[in-house]
Write a protein that holds these residues in place. Structure first.
Motif, PDB file in Angstrom:
ATOM      1  N   LYS A  24      -1.320   6.320  -1.479  1.00 27.08           N
ATOM      2  CA  LYS A  24      -0.194   6.055  -1.382  1.00 27.08           C
ATOM      3  C   LYS A  24       0.210   4.389  -0.977  1.00 27.08           C
ATOM      4  CE  LYS A  24       1.451  10.527  -1.426  1.00 27.08           C
ATOM      5  NZ  LYS A  24       1.928  11.839  -0.426  1.00 27.08           N
ATOM      6  N   VAL A  25      -0.583   5.037   0.461  1.00 32.05           N
ATOM      7  CA  VAL A  25      -0.177   3.456   1.029  1.00 32.05           C
ATOM      8  C   VAL A  25      -0.788   1.793   0.099  1.00 32.05           C
ATOM      9  CG1 VAL A  25      -1.081   1.101   2.885  1.00 32.05           C
ATOM     10  CG2 VAL A  25      -1.113   4.613   3.625  1.00 32.05           C
ATOM     11  N   SER A  27      -0.927   1.717  -3.182  1.00 34.81           N
ATOM     12  CA  SER A  27      -0.251   1.318  -4.717  1.00 34.81           C
ATOM     13  C   SER A  27       1.029   0.460  -4.399  1.00 34.81           C
ATOM     14  CB  SER A  27       0.737   2.981  -4.963  1.00 34.81           C
ATOM     15  OG  SER A  27       1.616   3.196  -4.460  1.00 34.81           O
ATOM     16  N   GLN A  28       0.996   0.118  -2.339  1.00 35.47           N
ATOM     17  CA  GLN A  28       2.339  -0.879  -2.199  1.00 35.47           C
ATOM     18  C   GLN A  28       2.365  -2.179  -3.236  1.00 35.47           C
ATOM     19  OE1 GLN A  28       1.567  -1.140   1.905  1.00 35.47           O
ATOM     20  NE2 GLN A  28       2.948   0.817   2.085  1.00 35.47           N
ATOM     21  N   MET A  31      -0.694  -5.032  -2.816  1.00 36.79           N
ATOM     22  CA  MET A  31      -2.090  -4.418  -2.013  1.00 36.79           C
ATOM     23  C   MET A  31      -3.153  -4.744  -2.659  1.00 36.79           C
ATOM     24  SD  MET A  31      -2.953  -3.173   0.975  1.00 36.79           S
ATOM     25  CE  MET A  31      -1.306  -2.460   1.162  1.00 36.79           C
ATOM     26  N   HIS A 347      -3.300  -7.077   3.683  1.00 39.23           N
ATOM     27  CA  HIS A 347      -2.995  -6.344   2.229  1.00 39.23           C
ATOM     28  C   HIS A 347      -4.618  -6.117   1.401  1.00 39.23           C
ATOM     29  CE1 HIS A 347       0.973  -6.738   2.415  1.00 39.23           C
ATOM     30  NE2 HIS A 347       1.138  -8.304   2.391  1.00 39.23           N
TER      31      HIS A 347
END
Ligand SMILES: Cc1ncc(COP(=O)(O)O)c(C=O)c1O
Length: 395
Positions: A24-25, A27-28, A31, A347
């Motif tokens: 989930k992180v 998909s920022q 990144m 990132h």
């Protein structure tokens, strides 16, 4: 209404996978992800799928959309006989069970074999999806010692003397997460050990069809068929969304696997199985494999080269002959969680290796890197950032 109160005890043990939380992180926006583990979409044979869709409808008509045997669509099982034979596994079509991905085999084996407190021996580290499948049945895990060549046969022998295990779970070829492959001699030794101890092996083999270099090695199932459930899949060589997995196993186990599957989904999608049957009989698999290798090989080479350039002293990593992952290990003092937090700020995301262990405190200086979804310049940029963060962390 408090819906949580309705949950069965086993449901509370199904906790969301930590890796899914990491994804989930990832998909920022902005990144770069070395964390995923899914095939590159351009490895899917889209035109072939289009053509085979017409073939399937013409050839099987409404039969491709009808309920079918729980054991699997017979033309697919027949097509898999030769596929398995080339790996050294002798199974007739009725002895092959089709499942919804190889994950379907892992889940069903957990369901039919595990009671609370039963012991399952797993490599340290191991595939988290298997742990997720087994966890609801409350097994105890016994961690098996590994080195750069995977499971150490003597360690397995010692473990089986000390513990009565329900089964052993291994990914012997291009293991997830390490990318390691157990060599031929070790496979023979492992087969001898499981036969001597009369213990069942669940051999999970999703990756062996795709190899960049070197010779194929027969699965352990080829040496000990009466003691092995052999699970494989077309997810990496056709398309994962079709959910076509398959297994061979001792007959009694197969009977229970079929009964379990009946209660879960009656059978795997008939249409998808028909597509898979035509894919195999039409020789598409053999034509597609070199195309997939051509997509991944330069990415893996770029990552290995970048690691060579960018990693500080004290770091080591696997050099797999295929697979989708590279396993990186640092000195014990290295705190990968801090490296992870700093990389996320820069990132770049990866999966800290501790998630692949069953024992707390293990794998704290390790990480899994994936390279299938990004291009070579991005791989180089991400590895450079990772190297800088590691260099800072290691002083
Ligand atoms: C070791 C291992 N086993 C099983 C699976 C599940 O594959 P499938 O898509 O066939 O369910 C994966 C998926 O990545 C995997 O890495």
């Amino acid at each position: 209404m408090q819906f949580e109160n309705l949950l069965a005890d086993r449901t509370s043990r199904m906790g969301a996978s930590a890796i899914r939380e990491i994804l989930k992180v990832v998909s920022q926006p902005g990144m770069i992800s070395l964390a995923g583990g899914i095939p590159a979409p351009d490895s899917f044979p889209m035109q072939v799928i289009c053509d085979l869709t017409t073939t399937v409808i013409e050839k099987y008509g409404s039969g491709a959309f009808q309920y079918d045997l729980t054991e699997g669509f017979m033309p697919l099982r027949e097509a898999l006989v030769g596929h398995l034979e080339r790996k050294g596994i002798c199974a007739s079509a009725p002895e092959i069970l089709i499942t919804s991905g190889s994950q379907g085999v892992l889940d069903a084996i957990g369901k039919i074999l595990l009671s609370k407190g039963d012991k399952v021996a797993v490599e340290a580290p191991t595939y988290v999806g298997a742990l997720q499948a087994f966890n609801p049945y409350e097994p105890e895990y016994v961690a098996l010692e590994t080195d750069d060549d995977g499971l150490i046969p003597d360690a397995l022998d010692r473990t089986l003397q000390e513990h009565e295990v329900k089964f052993i779970y291994l990914v012997p070829t291009f293991q997830n997460p390490t990318g390691r492959t157990i060599p031929f001699e070790r496979r023979q030794a492992i087969a001898e050990i499981i036969q001597r101890h009369n213990v069942l092996l669940l051999e999970d083999d999703p990756y062996s069809d795709l190899r960049y270099r070197g010779e194929s090695i027969p699965p352990i199932a080829a040496f000990a068929p009466d003691h092995t459930v052999y699970a494989s899949t077309l997810s990496k060589t056709f398309a994962p969304g079709l959910r076509i997995g398959f297994c061979t196993s001792p007959e009694v186990i197969r009977r229970w696997l079929v009964l379990t599957k009946q209660g879960v989904d009656l059978h795997t999608s008939t249409f998808n199985q028909a597509l898979a049957a035509e894919y195999l009989t039409g020789g598409h698999l053999e034509r597609q494999i070199p195309k997939i290798v051509r997509i991944y090989k330069p990415k893996q080479e770029a990552m290995l080269q970048a690691l060579q350039t960018d990693m500080p002293d004290g770091m080591s990593w696997s050099k797999p002959e295929w697979g989708m992952f590279i396993w990186v290990e640092g000195p014990e003092v290295l705190d990968i969680d801090r490296v992870y937090d700093e990389c996320i700020r820069c990132h770049v995301a990866f999966v800290p290796g501790r998630y692949f262990y069953t024992e707390p405190g293990q794998g704290t200086a390790t990480m899994r890197l994936n390279y299938t979804m990004i291009d070579e310049p991005t791989i180089q940029r991400a590895t450079r950032t990772l190297g800088e963060v590691l260099r800072q962390e290691l002083g």
